[in-house]
Design a protein around this motif. Structure first.
Motif, PDB file in Angstrom:
ATOM      1  N   VAL A 224       0.758  -1.115  -0.089  1.00 55.89           N
ATOM      2  CA  VAL A 224      -0.072  -0.106  -0.010  1.00 55.89           C
ATOM      3  C   VAL A 224       1.243   1.466   0.020  1.00 55.89           C
ATOM      4  N   LEU A 225       0.924   2.016  -0.803  1.00 54.00           N
ATOM      5  CA  LEU A 225       1.118   3.547  -0.879  1.00 54.00           C
ATOM      6  C   LEU A 225       1.268   4.577  -1.199  1.00 54.00           C
ATOM      7  N   SER A 226       0.800   5.452  -0.766  1.00 59.27           N
ATOM      8  CA  SER A 226       0.586   6.842  -1.460  1.00 59.27           C
ATOM      9  C   SER A 226       1.409   7.210  -2.347  1.00 59.27           C
ATOM     10  N   LEU A 227       0.625   8.783  -2.632  1.00 59.12           N
ATOM     11  CA  LEU A 227       0.790   9.126  -4.145  1.00 59.12           C
ATOM     12  C   LEU A 227       2.331   9.655  -3.972  1.00 59.12           C
ATOM     13  N   ALA A 228       2.659  10.461  -2.432  1.00 57.05           N
ATOM     14  CA  ALA A 228       4.220  10.804  -2.561  1.00 57.05           C
ATOM     15  C   ALA A 228       5.398   9.436  -2.459  1.00 57.05           C
ATOM     16  N   GLU A 229       5.098   8.522  -1.820  1.00 54.83           N
ATOM     17  CA  GLU A 229       5.561   7.664  -1.711  1.00 54.83           C
ATOM     18  C   GLU A 229       5.441   7.227  -3.415  1.00 54.83           C
ATOM     19  N   LEU A 230       5.164   6.672  -4.094  1.00 59.21           N
ATOM     20  CA  LEU A 230       5.178   6.437  -5.509  1.00 59.21           C
ATOM     21  C   LEU A 230       6.323   7.546  -5.922  1.00 59.21           C
ATOM     22  N   SER A 231       6.329   8.443  -6.221  1.00 58.54           N
ATOM     23  CA  SER A 231       6.777   9.675  -6.309  1.00 58.54           C
ATOM     24  C   SER A 231       8.104   9.937  -6.076  1.00 58.54           C
ATOM     25  N   ARG A 232       8.238   9.319  -4.921  1.00 53.37           N
ATOM     26  CA  ARG A 232       9.690   9.025  -4.479  1.00 53.37           C
ATOM     27  C   ARG A 232      10.632   7.905  -4.628  1.00 53.37           C
ATOM     28  N   ARG A 233       9.682   6.161  -4.495  1.00 52.38           N
ATOM     29  CA  ARG A 233      10.128   5.498  -4.963  1.00 52.38           C
ATOM     30  C   ARG A 233      10.479   5.637  -6.688  1.00 52.38           C
ATOM     31  N   THR A 234      10.095   6.469  -7.606  1.00 49.33           N
ATOM     32  CA  THR A 234      10.346   6.809  -8.552  1.00 49.33           C
ATOM     33  C   THR A 234      10.961   6.901  -9.006  1.00 49.33           C
ATOM     34  N   GLY A 235      10.750   7.961  -8.574  1.00 54.13           N
ATOM     35  CA  GLY A 235      11.421   9.397  -9.165  1.00 54.13           C
ATOM     36  C   GLY A 235      11.167  10.351  -9.842  1.00 54.13           C
ATOM     37  N   LEU A 236       9.851  10.132 -10.390  1.00 47.67           N
ATOM     38  CA  LEU A 236       9.210  11.285 -11.181  1.00 47.67           C
ATOM     39  C   LEU A 236       8.370  11.866 -10.077  1.00 47.67           C
ATOM     40  N   PRO A 237       8.278  13.395 -10.938  1.00 43.51           N
ATOM     41  CA  PRO A 237       7.940  14.434  -9.895  1.00 43.51           C
ATOM     42  C   PRO A 237       6.560  14.270  -9.491  1.00 43.51           C
ATOM     43  N   HIS A 238       6.189  15.060  -8.858  1.00 41.76           N
ATOM     44  CA  HIS A 238       4.402  15.130  -7.674  1.00 41.76           C
ATOM     45  C   HIS A 238       3.405  14.576  -9.362  1.00 41.76           C
ATOM     46  N   PRO A 239       3.113  15.787 -10.019  1.00 36.67           N
ATOM     47  CA  PRO A 239       1.983  16.413 -10.628  1.00 36.67           C
ATOM     48  C   PRO A 239       2.831  15.084 -11.914  1.00 36.67           C
ATOM     49  N   THR A 240       3.490  14.665 -12.254  1.00 34.19           N
ATOM     50  CA  THR A 240       3.869  13.686 -13.598  1.00 34.19           C
ATOM     51  C   THR A 240       3.047  12.228 -12.301  1.00 34.19           C
ATOM     52  N   ALA A 241       3.559  11.287 -10.892  1.00 39.69           N
ATOM     53  CA  ALA A 241       3.133  10.808 -11.018  1.00 39.69           C
ATOM     54  C   ALA A 241       1.571  10.318 -11.118  1.00 39.69           C
ATOM     55  N   ARG A 242       0.634  11.546 -10.084  1.00 40.39           N
ATOM     56  CA  ARG A 242      -0.661  11.810 -10.047  1.00 40.39           C
ATOM     57  C   ARG A 242      -1.544  11.136 -11.176  1.00 40.39           C
ATOM     58  N   ARG A 243      -0.890  11.984 -12.553  1.00 42.02           N
ATOM     59  CA  ARG A 243      -1.620  11.314 -13.961  1.00 42.02           C
ATOM     60  C   ARG A 243      -1.484  10.367 -14.478  1.00 42.02           C
ATOM     61  N   LEU A 244      -0.279   9.611 -14.185  1.00 40.64           N
ATOM     62  CA  LEU A 244      -0.231   7.963 -14.111  1.00 40.64           C
ATOM     63  C   LEU A 244      -0.301   7.610 -14.374  1.00 40.64           C
ATOM     64  N   VAL A 245      -0.653   7.361 -12.144  1.00 44.98           N
ATOM     65  CA  VAL A 245      -1.204   6.515 -11.122  1.00 44.98           C
ATOM     66  C   VAL A 245      -3.224   6.792 -11.390  1.00 44.98           C
ATOM     67  N   LEU A 246      -3.252   7.824 -11.388  1.00 43.92           N
ATOM     68  CA  LEU A 246      -4.780   8.189 -11.836  1.00 43.92           C
ATOM     69  C   LEU A 246      -5.223   7.577 -13.481  1.00 43.92           C
ATOM     70  N   GLU A 247      -4.205   7.085 -14.317  1.00 42.02           N
ATOM     71  CA  GLU A 247      -4.559   6.219 -15.523  1.00 42.02           C
ATOM     72  C   GLU A 247      -4.224   4.818 -15.196  1.00 42.02           C
ATOM     73  N   LEU A 248      -3.840   4.549 -14.035  1.00 39.06           N
ATOM     74  CA  LEU A 248      -3.484   3.243 -13.942  1.00 39.06           C
ATOM     75  C   LEU A 248      -5.156   3.209 -13.095  1.00 39.06           C
ATOM     76  N   VAL A 249      -5.107   3.885 -12.410  1.00 36.02           N
ATOM     77  CA  VAL A 249      -6.395   3.525 -11.735  1.00 36.02           C
ATOM     78  C   VAL A 249      -7.967   3.474 -12.626  1.00 36.02           C
ATOM     79  N   SER A 250      -7.735   3.912 -13.519  1.00 38.14           N
ATOM     80  CA  SER A 250      -8.626   4.781 -14.559  1.00 38.14           C
ATOM     81  C   SER A 250      -8.883   2.847 -15.184  1.00 38.14           C
ATOM     82  N   THR A 251      -8.178   2.211 -15.492  1.00 35.99           N
ATOM     83  CA  THR A 251      -7.930   0.602 -16.528  1.00 35.99           C
ATOM     84  C   THR A 251      -8.257  -0.468 -15.158  1.00 35.99           C
ATOM     85  N   GLY A 252      -8.253   0.184 -14.100  1.00 38.13           N
ATOM     86  CA  GLY A 252      -7.872  -1.184 -13.112  1.00 38.13           C
ATOM     87  C   GLY A 252      -6.820  -1.885 -12.882  1.00 38.13           C
ATOM     88  N   ALA A 253      -5.766  -1.042 -13.088  1.00 32.50           N
ATOM     89  CA  ALA A 253      -4.562  -1.665 -12.593  1.00 32.50           C
ATOM     90  C   ALA A 253      -3.631  -1.443 -11.412  1.00 32.50           C
TER      91      ALA A 253
END
Length: 259
Positions: A28-57
């Motif tokens: 279980v990871l927060s958006l901040a943790e995902l951004s930190r673990r991947t090195g993605l900027p927070h806005p980019t991580a948020r946009r991609l994570v929401l895409e993954l949520v929309s597909t059920g991934a």
């Protein structure tokens, strides 16, 4: 630095980095943790994570954190090697579990580690360092030593020539001593590990072969040190490993090959 911060990374590779950020130790990871673990900027991580949520991934929990979604789990079950191994191994693992009432686990090699595909655990058995989907070191776990002893020469040398972390006072970190132990394992087809990964846990592991004689997995029983004699556990483990190998098409007389 995570590779996702490098220029030229594709959207697909960044999506995969986000998915691979989830591990058995961090399901279980927060958006901040995902951004930190991947090195993605927070806005980019948020946009991609929401895409993954929309597909059920990915699924978003009520607290705003994220977990692997059902659709991604369903996709993972289609992996032919792991699912067929798990399915074929369960009856043999159930027999071992019923007979010994200890941890029984099945593992394969991935990279420089062993990955646990399946485990059956007794409530009162010794605590373990990893769960299903978790990783174990090759040099000091029972399944790891079986897999390493039958690995390709490049992986074998890479592990033996690299750092060999000392997990307990009994972990073998001398390359020459470990080479001798692995040579014996390769000859016999089994490994007995006493307190090398966890002080109070012993392991008896054996190889699982496919129809071409390649060692594709390792099967083990893990028990509290002193609660059982490895020599008593060993015959049942070897028999189960051979039975599972027969289900995969191996027959006596087929030479054992390195992967």
């Amino acid at each position: 630095m995570p590779r996702t911060s490098e220029p030229g990374r594709t959207v697909g590779s960044r999506l995969l980095e986000l998915l691979f950020a989830f591990t058995p130790d961090a399901p279980v990871l927060s958006l901040a943790e995902l951004s930190r673990r991947t090195g993605l900027p927070h806005p980019t991580a948020r946009r991609l994570v929401l895409e993954l949520v929309s597909t059920g991934a990915l699924d978003r929990r009520p607290d705003g954190r994220f977990v692997v979604g059902l659709r991604l789990w369903q996709l993972g079950t289609l992996a032919p090697l792991t699912e067929s191994l798990r399915t074929m191994a369960r009856p043999f693992m159930e027999d071992l579990y019923t007979a010994l009432n200890q941890h029984v686990q099945l593992a394969i090699v991935e990279g420089r580690e062993a990955v646990i595909l399946e485990r059956m655990s007794a409530p009162q058995a010794v605590g373990l360092v990893s769960q299903v989907g978790g990783r174990l070191p090759l040099h000091c776990s029972g399944v790891g030593q079986v897999l390493l002893s039958h690995a390709s020469g490049s992986l074998f040398d890479e592990v033996l020539e690299g750092p060999l972390p000392k997990h307990t006072t009994r972990t073998v970190t001398d390359p020459r001593s470990l080479r001798r132990a692995l040579a014996a394992c390769r000859k016999s087809g089994y490994a007995i590990v006493r307190g090398e990964l966890t002080d109070d846990a012993d392991s008896v592991a054996t190889r699982v072969m496919d129809k071409e004689g390649r060692v594709v997995a390792a099967l083990s029983v893990v028990f509290r040190a002193g609660s059982a004699r490895p020599s008593v556990v060993l015959p049942s483990v070897i028999t189960s490993g051979l039975g599972l190998s027969r289900r995969l098409g191996w027959r006596p007389g087929v030479p054992i090959r390195t992967s």
